[in-house]
Scaffold this motif. Sequence first.
Motif, PDB file in Angstrom:
ATOM      1  N   TYR A  91      14.253  34.391  27.846  1.00  0.00           N
ATOM      2  CA  TYR A  91      14.355  33.739  28.888  1.00  0.00           C
ATOM      3  C   TYR A  91      15.754  33.600  29.128  1.00  0.00           C
ATOM      4  O   TYR A  91      16.497  33.547  28.166  1.00  0.00           O
ATOM      5  N   GLU A 116      14.757  22.514  33.446  1.00  0.00           N
ATOM      6  CA  GLU A 116      14.690  21.143  32.576  1.00  0.00           C
ATOM      7  C   GLU A 116      15.780  21.011  31.673  1.00  0.00           C
ATOM      8  O   GLU A 116      15.932  19.840  31.049  1.00  0.00           O
ATOM      9  N   ILE A 118      15.899  27.702  33.339  1.00  0.00           N
ATOM     10  CA  ILE A 118      15.153  26.584  32.953  1.00  0.00           C
ATOM     11  C   ILE A 118      15.784  25.258  33.280  1.00  0.00           C
ATOM     12  O   ILE A 118      16.569  24.811  32.610  1.00  0.00           O
ATOM     13  N   ALA A 161      10.458  32.997  31.519  1.00  0.00           N
ATOM     14  CA  ALA A 161      10.806  31.767  32.052  1.00  0.00           C
ATOM     15  C   ALA A 161       9.643  30.928  32.495  1.00  0.00           C
ATOM     16  O   ALA A 161       9.547  29.586  31.938  1.00  0.00           O
ATOM     17  N   ALA A 190       8.415  23.301  28.583  1.00  0.00           N
ATOM     18  CA  ALA A 190       9.511  22.502  28.787  1.00  0.00           C
ATOM     19  C   ALA A 190       9.422  21.413  29.647  1.00  0.00           C
ATOM     20  O   ALA A 190       9.721  20.071  29.782  1.00  0.00           O
ATOM     21  N   GLY A 191       8.351  21.794  30.727  1.00  0.00           N
ATOM     22  CA  GLY A 191       7.940  20.791  32.074  1.00  0.00           C
ATOM     23  C   GLY A 191       7.339  19.570  31.463  1.00  0.00           C
ATOM     24  O   GLY A 191       7.589  18.346  31.562  1.00  0.00           O
ATOM     25  N   ARG A 235       8.805  27.473  30.654  1.00  0.00           N
ATOM     26  CA  ARG A 235       8.567  26.365  31.472  1.00  0.00           C
ATOM     27  C   ARG A 235       7.482  25.426  31.306  1.00  0.00           C
ATOM     28  O   ARG A 235       7.036  24.116  31.837  1.00  0.00           O
ATOM     29  N   LYS A 236       6.180  26.092  31.098  1.00  0.00           N
ATOM     30  CA  LYS A 236       5.219  25.407  30.705  1.00  0.00           C
ATOM     31  C   LYS A 236       5.083  24.523  29.446  1.00  0.00           C
ATOM     32  O   LYS A 236       4.275  23.716  29.454  1.00  0.00           O
TER      33      LYS A 236
END
Length: 437
Positions: A81, A88, A86, A314, A321-322, A318-319
């Motif tokens: 990524y 986050e 990202i 990405a 990091a979120g 993000r799954k």
Amino acid sequence: MTQRVLTGITTTGTLHLGNYVGAIRPAIAASQEAGVESFFFMADYHALIKCDEPERIARSRLEIAATWLAAGLDTSRVTFYRQSDIPEIPELTWLLTCITSKGQMNRAHAYKAAVDANVAGGEDPDAGITMGLYSYPILMAADILIFNAHRVPVGRDQVQHIEMARDVAQRFNHQFGQGSDFFVLPEANVEEDVALLPGLDGRKMSKSYDNSIPLFEGGAKALKEAIARIVTDSRLPGEPKEPEGQALVTIYDAFATPAQRTEFRAALRGGLAWGEAKQQLFDRIEAQIGPMRARYAELMAHPERIEAVLQEGAAKARKLAGPLLAQAREAVGLRSFVAVAPLPAKGNAGKAAKHALPVVKQYREADGQFYFKLNAADGTLLLQSLGFAEGREAGQWVARLKRDGLDALADLPLAAEPAIDRPALDAALAALRDAQT
């Protein structure tokens, strides 16, 4: 246990053969090991610190992403990524910035080197130094901590940044973890045995030395021309040649099997001409790099394919990091508004809650000296230091007092008052130690 390994990819410049042998090839091989969950990210926010040319930034990101994909990075096995995809990461960077001491950033090698260079040149110490350069280690900490990476492969010059990331993670865990470790403490995986290819002149291959061999740029023609310029000794065809210490042989070794290396050395000792040796080196490299170059050209002709791969990466990133950022926001108090229990009323109950633990206070007086004192949970003054020339000295004594307890009193510069109540002081120090564990 699965180990998360995170690798940052610089997105400035054009890659050469040394980058492939020393970084790309071993990283891709490591990502295929069992028990490893690999994260590869294009460090394009970091690139903005060093480069203010938008077109160069954009082009370099595309070329370097295409290079890693062409070299065989399996995006079904790894998370690949762009850092800038990202959101986050910059948000976590701010949360970490708010708990990172300025003194720690003052000690960062890159910042200190820039200051030293300015001073040596008679400039203002901070001339030309941006907050991007100054805060770079905090962004790097966020890159690592947002995925709770266990290991980060780095060169020895980057170890300090991993240590800083650990310090920041520990501080966050202590301040907001409520007794549990919110962040994993990452380990630096120092790459001591990285294969460093020599350049055309025998020195380390580097763009700055103008001695590099292109990886894909210029095609097979540029590769062959660069190999032809590798410096060798003056022995003529037919004369025995000593292969050890020759840059050409070292480069050959990086692309050959053990049997091929032995055969190549024997041929040189038997009188193989340097021109023929260079042709064999070209053939050996081209056999491996040629198919990659074709894939690279195809990808560069269709940048939308690279974009699709990075967007897919990405989404995977993000799954993870979120949810972690949501927990971090919750931990620091950035929460949704819901009905909560009222705060304790002012008065004795509020004071009791406030003074539930002994309190160490460090401060500076008008005389310019730094002091500290220790109050019991009920506010009673138990200990008062004399002045120190630097705040760091006062902080070191506080740390020693917490660690060594009453044993530290023998050397501690203390004011005449209050008289030391050793049982009460011992109990207070024990309470502080318990609160930290």
